[in-house]
Design a protein around this motif. Structure first.
Motif, PDB file in Angstrom:
ATOM      1  N   GLN A  23     146.809  33.339  43.737  1.00 52.25           N
ATOM      2  CA  GLN A  23     147.806  32.294  43.514  1.00 52.25           C
ATOM      3  C   GLN A  23     147.159  30.915  43.565  1.00 52.25           C
ATOM      4  OE1 GLN A  23     150.800  33.612  46.544  1.00 52.25           O
ATOM      5  NE2 GLN A  23     152.201  32.771  45.009  1.00 52.25           N
ATOM      6  N   LEU A  24     146.284  30.705  44.533  1.00 47.98           N
ATOM      7  CA  LEU A  24     145.619  29.413  44.672  1.00 47.98           C
ATOM      8  C   LEU A  24     144.763  29.092  43.455  1.00 47.98           C
ATOM      9  CD1 LEU A  24     144.592  29.522  48.446  1.00 47.98           C
ATOM     10  CD2 LEU A  24     146.189  27.916  47.385  1.00 47.98           C
ATOM     11  N   VAL A  25     144.056  30.089  42.935  1.00 44.34           N
ATOM     12  CA  VAL A  25     143.214  29.875  41.753  1.00 44.34           C
ATOM     13  C   VAL A  25     144.086  29.478  40.562  1.00 44.34           C
ATOM     14  CG1 VAL A  25     141.733  31.027  40.064  1.00 44.34           C
ATOM     15  CG2 VAL A  25     141.284  31.300  42.508  1.00 44.34           C
ATOM     16  N   ALA A  26     145.210  30.167  40.381  1.00 41.96           N
ATOM     17  CA  ALA A  26     146.113  29.838  39.274  1.00 41.96           C
ATOM     18  C   ALA A  26     146.668  28.422  39.445  1.00 41.96           C
ATOM     19  CB  ALA A  26     147.246  30.849  39.208  1.00 41.96           C
ATOM     20  N   GLU A  27     147.027  28.083  40.669  1.00 45.28           N
ATOM     21  CA  GLU A  27     147.554  26.742  40.951  1.00 45.28           C
ATOM     22  C   GLU A  27     146.485  25.672  40.702  1.00 45.28           C
ATOM     23  OE1 GLU A  27     149.194  24.273  44.796  1.00 45.28           O
ATOM     24  OE2 GLU A  27     149.616  26.428  44.720  1.00 45.28           O
ATOM     25  N   TYR A  28     145.259  25.956  41.102  1.00 48.07           N
ATOM     26  CA  TYR A  28     144.160  25.012  40.882  1.00 48.07           C
ATOM     27  C   TYR A  28     143.964  24.745  39.394  1.00 48.07           C
ATOM     28  CZ  TYR A  28     139.428  23.527  39.888  1.00 48.07           C
ATOM     29  OH  TYR A  28     138.342  22.871  39.356  1.00 48.07           O
ATOM     30  N   GLU A  29     143.966  25.814  38.595  1.00 53.93           N
ATOM     31  CA  GLU A  29     143.723  25.668  37.165  1.00 53.93           C
ATOM     32  C   GLU A  29     144.780  24.796  36.488  1.00 53.93           C
ATOM     33  OE1 GLU A  29     143.309  29.809  36.124  1.00 53.93           O
ATOM     34  OE2 GLU A  29     141.129  29.685  36.319  1.00 53.93           O
ATOM     35  N   ALA A  30     145.983  24.791  37.036  1.00 50.60           N
ATOM     36  CA  ALA A  30     147.063  23.974  36.467  1.00 50.60           C
ATOM     37  C   ALA A  30     147.116  22.573  37.079  1.00 50.60           C
ATOM     38  CB  ALA A  30     148.394  24.676  36.678  1.00 50.60           C
ATOM     39  N   SER A  31     146.374  22.361  38.175  1.00 57.19           N
ATOM     40  CA  SER A  31     146.513  21.115  38.937  1.00 57.19           C
ATOM     41  C   SER A  31     145.816  19.899  38.340  1.00 57.19           C
ATOM     42  CB  SER A  31     145.999  21.312  40.368  1.00 57.19           C
ATOM     43  OG  SER A  31     144.577  21.354  40.377  1.00 57.19           O
ATOM     44  N   GLY A  32     144.688  20.104  37.692  1.00 57.35           N
ATOM     45  CA  GLY A  32     143.920  18.966  37.191  1.00 57.35           C
ATOM     46  C   GLY A  32     143.098  18.283  38.273  1.00 57.35           C
ATOM     47  N   GLU A  33     143.108  18.814  39.489  1.00 60.55           N
ATOM     48  CA  GLU A  33     142.332  18.247  40.598  1.00 60.55           C
ATOM     49  C   GLU A  33     140.902  18.766  40.559  1.00 60.55           C
ATOM     50  OE1 GLU A  33     144.838  17.778  44.531  1.00 60.55           O
ATOM     51  OE2 GLU A  33     145.156  19.767  43.680  1.00 60.55           O
ATOM     52  N   SER A  34     140.027  18.056  41.250  1.00 61.72           N
ATOM     53  CA  SER A  34     138.670  18.574  41.428  1.00 61.72           C
ATOM     54  C   SER A  34     138.751  19.699  42.457  1.00 61.72           C
ATOM     55  CB  SER A  34     137.729  17.476  41.919  1.00 61.72           C
ATOM     56  OG  SER A  34     138.017  17.140  43.266  1.00 61.72           O
ATOM     57  N   GLN A  35     137.718  20.539  42.483  1.00 57.44           N
ATOM     58  CA  GLN A  35     137.697  21.627  43.468  1.00 57.44           C
ATOM     59  C   GLN A  35     137.755  21.074  44.884  1.00 57.44           C
ATOM     60  OE1 GLN A  35     134.351  24.203  42.733  1.00 57.44           O
ATOM     61  NE2 GLN A  35     135.013  24.666  40.648  1.00 57.44           N
ATOM     62  N   LYS A  36     136.999  20.016  45.108  1.00 59.08           N
ATOM     63  CA  LYS A  36     136.933  19.421  46.449  1.00 59.08           C
ATOM     64  C   LYS A  36     138.298  18.911  46.905  1.00 59.08           C
ATOM     65  CE  LYS A  36     133.235  16.904  48.706  1.00 59.08           C
ATOM     66  NZ  LYS A  36     132.161  15.950  48.562  1.00 59.08           N
ATOM     67  N   GLU A  37     139.014  18.236  46.021  1.00 65.68           N
ATOM     68  CA  GLU A  37     140.347  17.725  46.358  1.00 65.68           C
ATOM     69  C   GLU A  37     141.310  18.881  46.638  1.00 65.68           C
ATOM     70  OE1 GLU A  37     140.366  13.719  43.539  1.00 65.68           O
ATOM     71  OE2 GLU A  37     141.033  15.633  42.707  1.00 65.68           O
ATOM     72  N   PHE A  38     141.247  19.901  45.793  1.00 63.66           N
ATOM     73  CA  PHE A  38     142.163  21.029  45.915  1.00 63.66           C
ATOM     74  C   PHE A  38     141.970  21.775  47.235  1.00 63.66           C
ATOM     75  CE2 PHE A  38     143.658  25.338  45.199  1.00 63.66           C
ATOM     76  CZ  PHE A  38     144.913  25.114  44.649  1.00 63.66           C
ATOM     77  N   VAL A  39     140.721  22.079  47.581  1.00 62.92           N
ATOM     78  CA  VAL A  39     140.487  22.836  48.822  1.00 62.92           C
ATOM     79  C   VAL A  39     140.836  22.011  50.054  1.00 62.92           C
ATOM     80  CG1 VAL A  39     138.771  24.360  47.782  1.00 62.92           C
ATOM     81  CG2 VAL A  39     137.996  22.319  48.965  1.00 62.92           C
ATOM     82  N   ALA A  40     140.633  20.699  49.981  1.00 61.71           N
ATOM     83  CA  ALA A  40     140.989  19.847  51.116  1.00 61.71           C
ATOM     84  C   ALA A  40     142.503  19.859  51.314  1.00 61.71           C
ATOM     85  CB  ALA A  40     140.495  18.425  50.888  1.00 61.71           C
ATOM     86  N   ARG A  41     143.236  19.794  50.226  1.00 60.98           N
ATOM     87  CA  ARG A  41     144.703  19.777  50.312  1.00 60.98           C
ATOM     88  C   ARG A  41     145.252  21.109  50.819  1.00 60.98           C
ATOM     89  NH1 ARG A  41     148.857  20.539  46.499  1.00 60.98           N
ATOM     90  NH2 ARG A  41     147.395  20.795  44.772  1.00 60.98           N
ATOM     91  N   HIS A  42     144.562  22.217  50.512  1.00 61.16           N
ATOM     92  CA  HIS A  42     145.037  23.546  50.921  1.00 61.16           C
ATOM     93  C   HIS A  42     144.328  24.089  52.159  1.00 61.16           C
ATOM     94  CE1 HIS A  42     147.784  24.250  47.594  1.00 61.16           C
ATOM     95  NE2 HIS A  42     146.915  23.559  46.856  1.00 61.16           N
ATOM     96  N   ASP A  43     143.412  23.314  52.710  1.00 61.66           N
ATOM     97  CA  ASP A  43     142.699  23.684  53.934  1.00 61.66           C
ATOM     98  C   ASP A  43     141.999  25.046  53.829  1.00 61.66           C
ATOM     99  OD1 ASP A  43     141.764  23.233  56.542  1.00 61.66           O
ATOM    100  OD2 ASP A  43     143.426  24.393  57.397  1.00 61.66           O
ATOM    101  N   VAL A  44     141.247  25.223  52.729  1.00 65.31           N
ATOM    102  CA  VAL A  44     140.460  26.448  52.534  1.00 65.31           C
ATOM    103  C   VAL A  44     139.001  26.069  52.278  1.00 65.31           C
ATOM    104  CG1 VAL A  44     142.377  27.862  51.682  1.00 65.31           C
ATOM    105  CG2 VAL A  44     141.022  26.554  50.059  1.00 65.31           C
ATOM    106  N   SER A  45     138.114  27.018  52.478  1.00 67.07           N
ATOM    107  CA  SER A  45     136.681  26.802  52.302  1.00 67.07           C
ATOM    108  C   SER A  45     136.330  26.627  50.824  1.00 67.07           C
ATOM    109  CB  SER A  45     135.933  28.000  52.878  1.00 67.07           C
ATOM    110  OG  SER A  45     134.649  28.105  52.340  1.00 67.07           O
TER     111      SER A  45
END
Length: 74
Positions: free
Chosen positions: A11-33
Motif C-alpha cells: 500500500q505504501l509503495v502504491a501511495e508513494y508512486e501517486a504522491s509525487g514526493e521524493s523517497q526521503k520525504e515520503f519515508v519521513a512522513r510515514h516513519d519507515v526506513s
C-alpha cells in the motif's frame, strides 16, 4: 521507526508512486526506513524474481544430457 506488514508495504509503495514526493520525504512522513522502502520498491519492479515456477526453471537449464562413447582404437 515502525515496521509495516507486507500488505502495508504494498500500500505504501502504491501511495508513494501517486504522491509525487521524493523517497526521503515520503519515508519521513510515514516513519519507515528508507532502505526497507527502497527494497520494497525494487521488489515491485521485479515481480518474477525469486518466484519462478518449476517448469520455468526447467526451461532455463544450461546443461543437456550427453552420452560419451569411446572411439575405436586406431
Amino acid at each position: 521507526m515502525r515496521q509495516p506488514s507486507p500488505d502495508e508495504w504494498k500500500q505504501l509503495v502504491a501511495e508513494y508512486e501517486a504522491s509525487g514526493e521524493s523517497q526521503k520525504e515520503f519515508v519521513a512522513r510515514h516513519d519507515v526506513s528508507l532502505g526497507a522502502f527502497q527494497c520494497w520498491l525494487y521488489k515491485k519492479s521485479t515481480p518474477a524474481l525469486g518466484r519462478r515456477s518449476e517448469s520455468a526453471v526447467r526451461r532455463q537449464a544450461a546443461f543437456l544430457p550427453l552420452e560419451v562413447v569411446a572411439s575405436p582404437a586406431p
